[in-house]
Design an enzyme around this catalytic site. Sequence first.
Site, PDB file in Angstrom:
ATOM      1  N   ASP A   1      -3.823   9.028   3.650  1.00  0.00           N
ATOM      2  CA  ASP A   1      -4.024   7.617   3.325  1.00  0.00           C
ATOM      3  C   ASP A   1      -5.369   7.440   2.633  1.00  0.00           C
ATOM      4  O   ASP A   1      -6.414   7.777   3.196  1.00  0.00           O
ATOM      5  CB  ASP A   1      -3.974   6.793   4.613  1.00  0.00           C
ATOM      6  CG  ASP A   1      -4.068   5.301   4.362  1.00  0.00           C
ATOM      7  OD1 ASP A   1      -4.249   4.892   3.199  1.00  0.00           O
ATOM      8  OD2 ASP A   1      -3.958   4.537   5.335  1.00  0.00           O
TER       9      ASP A   1
ATOM     10  N   HIS B   1       0.842  -1.206   0.000  1.00  0.00           N
ATOM     11  CA  HIS B   1       0.000   0.000   0.000  1.00  0.00           C
ATOM     12  C   HIS B   1       0.874   1.252   0.000  1.00  0.00           C
ATOM     13  O   HIS B   1       1.879   1.327   0.715  1.00  0.00           O
ATOM     14  CB  HIS B   1      -0.905  -0.010   1.239  1.00  0.00           C
ATOM     15  CG  HIS B   1      -1.870   1.131   1.303  1.00  0.00           C
ATOM     16  ND1 HIS B   1      -2.663   1.522   0.235  1.00  0.00           N
ATOM     17  CD2 HIS B   1      -2.188   1.991   2.317  1.00  0.00           C
ATOM     18  CE1 HIS B   1      -3.412   2.545   0.593  1.00  0.00           C
ATOM     19  NE2 HIS B   1      -3.130   2.855   1.847  1.00  0.00           N
TER      20      HIS B   1
ATOM     21  N   CYS C   1      -3.888   3.176  -5.033  1.00  0.00           N
ATOM     22  CA  CYS C   1      -3.266   3.943  -3.951  1.00  0.00           C
ATOM     23  C   CYS C   1      -2.082   4.776  -4.434  1.00  0.00           C
ATOM     24  O   CYS C   1      -1.860   5.891  -3.938  1.00  0.00           O
ATOM     25  CB  CYS C   1      -2.825   3.017  -2.819  1.00  0.00           C
ATOM     26  SG  CYS C   1      -1.743   1.655  -3.327  1.00  0.00           S
TER      27      CYS C   1
END
Length: 284
Positions: free
Chosen positions: A188, A171, A239
């Site tokens: 995030d 991630h 991401c």
Amino acid sequence: PRPFQAWSPSLDDLRLRQRSKDNIIDQRLRPRRLPLPSSLPPEDELKVDSLFKQSGVVSKFAREQVSDKDLVRLMPGSWLNDEIINFYGALILGRSDDSKENGDNAIVNGVASPKKSKILNVHYFTTFFWQKLTRDGYEKGRLAKWTKKASRVDLFSKDIVLIPVNHNNTHWTAAAINFRQKRIESYDSMFLDRSAVFKVLRNYLDAEHCNKKKAPFDFTGWEDYVLKDTPQQENGYDCGVFTCQFLESLSRGEETFNFSQDDIPYLRRRMVWEIGHSRLRTDP
């Protein structure tokens, strides 16, 4: 004549009036932005298609380069690698350096305002910085050399330090040391717990200050910051794109982000154009 009857607002009237004031204040604090387009101009869309067809090294900038095998990761459904993210980071850093030399301000992407937003004095750490910091630590990882005098990087003279963070190779998130706002920031797109990011960066900042300034860093007034309405991804592979867009917006001093999951297909193709031309676009 009958005496004038004073009007007394009802509870609903007072609530409506207060809500109107709240909306005005919110608009001042967070200006309404124009939505992002769904595609690039036709000639630029054709250029993106041609870039995807190139073989070998597609583009070079500073010390970074992107090959055809890297560029395909910007096609829908792919996870971005270090090469794409570091190339994009180099473009952000290059724009900041050019802005300092030319005294230019950049257009605020998508903000319905005649004002221009100032390109901040930024430093960008590559994706390998976080790896060395978490794996080896400041001393063993020789991270003091990353900002030595020969490289002319005084971290504490910057407005903001931008850091892409790779979490266990699964991630990507964005982190920042914001000297203007006195904040350690984490952005995030999956809103997971990132308390470790704050701890690691605080330790780094203190170690770097002790090395360069020969004294512990003064954290008075500093906070660990998470933006509550950080745009969120709706899959497991976007991401890296979110991270790049977080970093680019932060480099212009933005406090909020003008994109969502729906904008990612457009932003992927926009990034291809920017990488192919070795410069960031100034249109929305």
